[in-house]
Design a protein around this motif. Sequence first.
Motif, PDB file in Angstrom:
ATOM      1  N   GLU A 158       0.956  -1.165   0.051  1.00 11.69           N
ATOM      2  CA  GLU A 158       0.149   0.013  -0.076  1.00 11.69           C
ATOM      3  C   GLU A 158       0.688   1.148   0.032  1.00 11.69           C
ATOM      4  O   GLU A 158       0.295   2.297  -0.586  1.00 11.69           O
ATOM      5  CB  GLU A 158      -0.984   0.172   1.293  1.00 11.69           C
ATOM      6  N   ARG A 159       1.859   1.303   0.511  1.00  8.73           N
ATOM      7  CA  ARG A 159       2.844   2.328   0.727  1.00  8.73           C
ATOM      8  C   ARG A 159       4.272   2.139   0.100  1.00  8.73           C
ATOM      9  O   ARG A 159       5.258   2.062   0.620  1.00  8.73           O
ATOM     10  CB  ARG A 159       3.066   2.589   2.194  1.00  8.73           C
ATOM     11  N   ARG A 160       4.080   1.921  -1.376  1.00  8.99           N
ATOM     12  CA  ARG A 160       5.455   1.527  -1.964  1.00  8.99           C
ATOM     13  C   ARG A 160       6.576   2.872  -1.759  1.00  8.99           C
ATOM     14  O   ARG A 160       8.021   2.485  -1.875  1.00  8.99           O
ATOM     15  CB  ARG A 160       5.318   1.444  -3.355  1.00  8.99           C
ATOM     16  N   ASP A 161       6.080   3.965  -1.652  1.00  6.91           N
ATOM     17  CA  ASP A 161       7.044   4.975  -1.505  1.00  6.91           C
ATOM     18  C   ASP A 161       7.727   5.274  -0.062  1.00  6.91           C
ATOM     19  O   ASP A 161       8.688   5.906   0.054  1.00  6.91           O
ATOM     20  CB  ASP A 161       6.160   6.531  -1.876  1.00  6.91           C
ATOM     21  N   ASP A 162       7.096   4.296   0.729  1.00 12.12           N
ATOM     22  CA  ASP A 162       8.008   4.377   2.135  1.00 12.12           C
ATOM     23  C   ASP A 162       8.709   3.147   2.407  1.00 12.12           C
ATOM     24  O   ASP A 162       8.740   2.540   3.304  1.00 12.12           O
ATOM     25  CB  ASP A 162       6.815   4.471   3.231  1.00 12.12           C
ATOM     26  N   LEU A 163       9.676   2.958   1.400  1.00 16.23           N
ATOM     27  CA  LEU A 163      10.225   1.559   1.418  1.00 16.23           C
ATOM     28  C   LEU A 163      11.523   1.601   2.507  1.00 16.23           C
ATOM     29  O   LEU A 163      11.882   0.535   3.286  1.00 16.23           O
ATOM     30  CB  LEU A 163      11.269   1.472  -0.087  1.00 16.23           C
ATOM     31  N   PRO A 164      11.815   2.766   2.882  1.00 16.58           N
ATOM     32  CA  PRO A 164      13.071   2.850   4.015  1.00 16.58           C
ATOM     33  C   PRO A 164      12.331   2.330   5.338  1.00 16.58           C
ATOM     34  O   PRO A 164      13.154   1.802   6.298  1.00 16.58           O
ATOM     35  CB  PRO A 164      13.392   4.545   4.274  1.00 16.58           C
ATOM     36  N   THR A 165      11.199   2.398   5.673  1.00 13.34           N
ATOM     37  CA  THR A 165      10.639   2.061   6.946  1.00 13.34           C
ATOM     38  C   THR A 165      10.809   0.506   7.013  1.00 13.34           C
ATOM     39  O   THR A 165      11.272   0.038   8.112  1.00 13.34           O
ATOM     40  CB  THR A 165       9.049   2.349   7.176  1.00 13.34           C
ATOM     41  N   PRO A 166      10.436  -0.277   6.228  1.00 16.78           N
ATOM     42  CA  PRO A 166      10.647  -1.997   6.282  1.00 16.78           C
ATOM     43  C   PRO A 166      12.000  -2.180   6.250  1.00 16.78           C
ATOM     44  O   PRO A 166      12.397  -3.077   6.963  1.00 16.78           O
ATOM     45  CB  PRO A 166       9.707  -2.506   5.033  1.00 16.78           C
ATOM     46  N   VAL A 167      13.081  -1.491   5.503  1.00 18.63           N
ATOM     47  CA  VAL A 167      14.249  -2.045   5.482  1.00 18.63           C
ATOM     48  C   VAL A 167      14.695  -1.361   6.984  1.00 18.63           C
ATOM     49  O   VAL A 167      15.499  -2.414   7.437  1.00 18.63           O
ATOM     50  CB  VAL A 167      14.954  -0.869   4.507  1.00 18.63           C
ATOM     51  N   LEU A 168      14.167  -0.468   7.673  1.00 18.06           N
ATOM     52  CA  LEU A 168      14.866  -0.021   8.952  1.00 18.06           C
ATOM     53  C   LEU A 168      14.402  -1.232   9.788  1.00 18.06           C
ATOM     54  O   LEU A 168      15.194  -1.465  10.747  1.00 18.06           O
ATOM     55  CB  LEU A 168      14.336   1.435   9.249  1.00 18.06           C
ATOM     56  N   ALA A 169      13.098  -1.469   9.671  1.00 18.28           N
ATOM     57  CA  ALA A 169      12.694  -2.385  10.529  1.00 18.28           C
ATOM     58  C   ALA A 169      13.549  -3.962  10.451  1.00 18.28           C
ATOM     59  O   ALA A 169      13.930  -4.530  11.362  1.00 18.28           O
ATOM     60  CB  ALA A 169      11.109  -2.983  10.395  1.00 18.28           C
ATOM     61  N   LEU A 170      13.854  -4.225   9.300  1.00 22.76           N
ATOM     62  CA  LEU A 170      14.737  -5.459   9.081  1.00 22.76           C
ATOM     63  C   LEU A 170      16.064  -5.336   9.676  1.00 22.76           C
ATOM     64  O   LEU A 170      16.504  -6.193  10.356  1.00 22.76           O
ATOM     65  CB  LEU A 170      14.473  -5.607   7.650  1.00 22.76           C
ATOM     66  N   LEU A 171      16.692  -4.094   9.309  1.00 23.07           N
ATOM     67  CA  LEU A 171      17.858  -3.972  10.008  1.00 23.07           C
ATOM     68  C   LEU A 171      18.244  -3.923  11.537  1.00 23.07           C
ATOM     69  O   LEU A 171      18.974  -4.625  12.095  1.00 23.07           O
ATOM     70  CB  LEU A 171      18.644  -2.648   9.358  1.00 23.07           C
ATOM     71  N   SER A 172      17.000  -3.244  12.157  1.00 24.99           N
ATOM     72  CA  SER A 172      16.736  -3.237  13.526  1.00 24.99           C
ATOM     73  C   SER A 172      16.829  -5.021  14.135  1.00 24.99           C
ATOM     74  O   SER A 172      17.280  -5.097  15.067  1.00 24.99           O
ATOM     75  CB  SER A 172      15.707  -2.575  13.929  1.00 24.99           C
ATOM     76  N   ALA A 173      16.044  -5.617  13.471  1.00 23.61           N
ATOM     77  CA  ALA A 173      15.675  -6.985  13.926  1.00 23.61           C
ATOM     78  C   ALA A 173      16.842  -7.899  13.799  1.00 23.61           C
ATOM     79  O   ALA A 173      17.552  -8.593  14.633  1.00 23.61           O
ATOM     80  CB  ALA A 173      14.707  -7.813  13.075  1.00 23.61           C
ATOM     81  N   LEU A 174      17.778  -7.664  12.594  1.00 22.34           N
ATOM     82  CA  LEU A 174      18.834  -8.285  12.464  1.00 22.34           C
ATOM     83  C   LEU A 174      19.879  -7.838  13.570  1.00 22.34           C
ATOM     84  O   LEU A 174      20.842  -8.824  13.968  1.00 22.34           O
ATOM     85  CB  LEU A 174      19.446  -8.040  11.150  1.00 22.34           C
ATOM     86  N   ALA A 175      20.058  -6.667  13.646  1.00 25.15           N
ATOM     87  CA  ALA A 175      21.145  -6.099  14.660  1.00 25.15           C
ATOM     88  C   ALA A 175      20.720  -6.607  16.163  1.00 25.15           C
ATOM     89  O   ALA A 175      21.672  -6.993  16.726  1.00 25.15           O
ATOM     90  CB  ALA A 175      20.981  -4.557  14.665  1.00 25.15           C
ATOM     91  N   ALA A 176      19.650  -6.689  16.496  1.00 23.54           N
ATOM     92  CA  ALA A 176      18.987  -7.302  17.842  1.00 23.54           C
ATOM     93  C   ALA A 176      19.380  -8.727  17.775  1.00 23.54           C
ATOM     94  O   ALA A 176      19.778  -9.216  18.747  1.00 23.54           O
ATOM     95  CB  ALA A 176      17.523  -6.953  18.064  1.00 23.54           C
ATOM     96  N   ARG A 177      19.208  -9.279  16.775  1.00 28.33           N
ATOM     97  CA  ARG A 177      19.604 -10.772  16.715  1.00 28.33           C
ATOM     98  C   ARG A 177      21.170 -11.170  17.018  1.00 28.33           C
ATOM     99  O   ARG A 177      21.315 -12.302  17.603  1.00 28.33           O
ATOM    100  CB  ARG A 177      18.903 -11.427  15.595  1.00 28.33           C
ATOM    101  N   LEU A 178      21.831 -10.337  16.538  1.00 27.12           N
ATOM    102  CA  LEU A 178      23.189 -10.561  16.813  1.00 27.12           C
ATOM    103  C   LEU A 178      23.710  -9.966  17.734  1.00 27.12           C
ATOM    104  O   LEU A 178      24.651 -10.599  18.545  1.00 27.12           O
ATOM    105  CB  LEU A 178      24.172  -9.857  15.447  1.00 27.12           C
ATOM    106  N   LEU A 179      23.047  -8.838  18.289  1.00 27.36           N
ATOM    107  CA  LEU A 179      23.678  -8.211  19.612  1.00 27.36           C
ATOM    108  C   LEU A 179      23.054  -8.760  20.972  1.00 27.36           C
ATOM    109  O   LEU A 179      23.910  -9.192  21.891  1.00 27.36           O
ATOM    110  CB  LEU A 179      23.480  -6.745  19.403  1.00 27.36           C
ATOM    111  N   LEU A 180      21.941  -8.904  20.908  1.00 25.92           N
ATOM    112  CA  LEU A 180      21.136  -9.294  21.908  1.00 25.92           C
ATOM    113  C   LEU A 180      20.177 -10.349  21.673  1.00 25.92           C
ATOM    114  O   LEU A 180      19.143 -10.468  21.751  1.00 25.92           O
ATOM    115  CB  LEU A 180      20.389  -8.162  22.784  1.00 25.92           C
TER     116      LEU A 180
END
Length: 210
Positions: A158-180
Amino acid sequence: MVPLGLAFGAVITQSGLAWWWASAFAALIYAGSFEFLLVGLAAAVAPLGTIALTAFLVNVRHVFYTLSFPLHRVNGRLAKAYSTFALTDEAYALTTNERARSWPGRRILWLQAYMHLYWAGGATAGGLLGSLIPTSVTGLDFALTALFAVLALDAIRERRDDLPTPVLALLSALAARLLLPGQMMPAACVLFTAALLTRHLLTRMRTRRA
């Protein structure tokens, strides 16, 4: 909501709890993701403090939902109280999109009530039928994760123009998985919130300079 409730009821039965706990959780707690976690906590007789902290960490996102949820269209104190109680991820997704901006409060309230009924009914049926599922069947508790994945994909479409938001979510999840890895969920939420605030501040600064 019905298939998800069926899976939840089956998880209740397979965890060793009586089937009616599915009805009680679904009707009185009505917080899908926390309910799945509560099954394990209840089966392990976890302290109330642990349960309360877990409930806060899992459901704190609802504080942000209230910023844009159309509660002002719902009339009456009791109706507002129930609408606040029945604010779920699915209800939020359906009532805050473009097509729902003209919906009256009565429609919003009935939508939430039906979703609550579907969830409670599915959970009760799953609890009653759960004993028929072989104990070798696993993965039923992944049903909620699958639902969130579908909601996320719909939001991205629905919000194809807001691609940075899911990218930030994915990066946050990966960082949390590695760090904590032991505290992945709260760590990912904190990182994602910090990333969103940083992006918001940078956007404001660029707007002012322009």
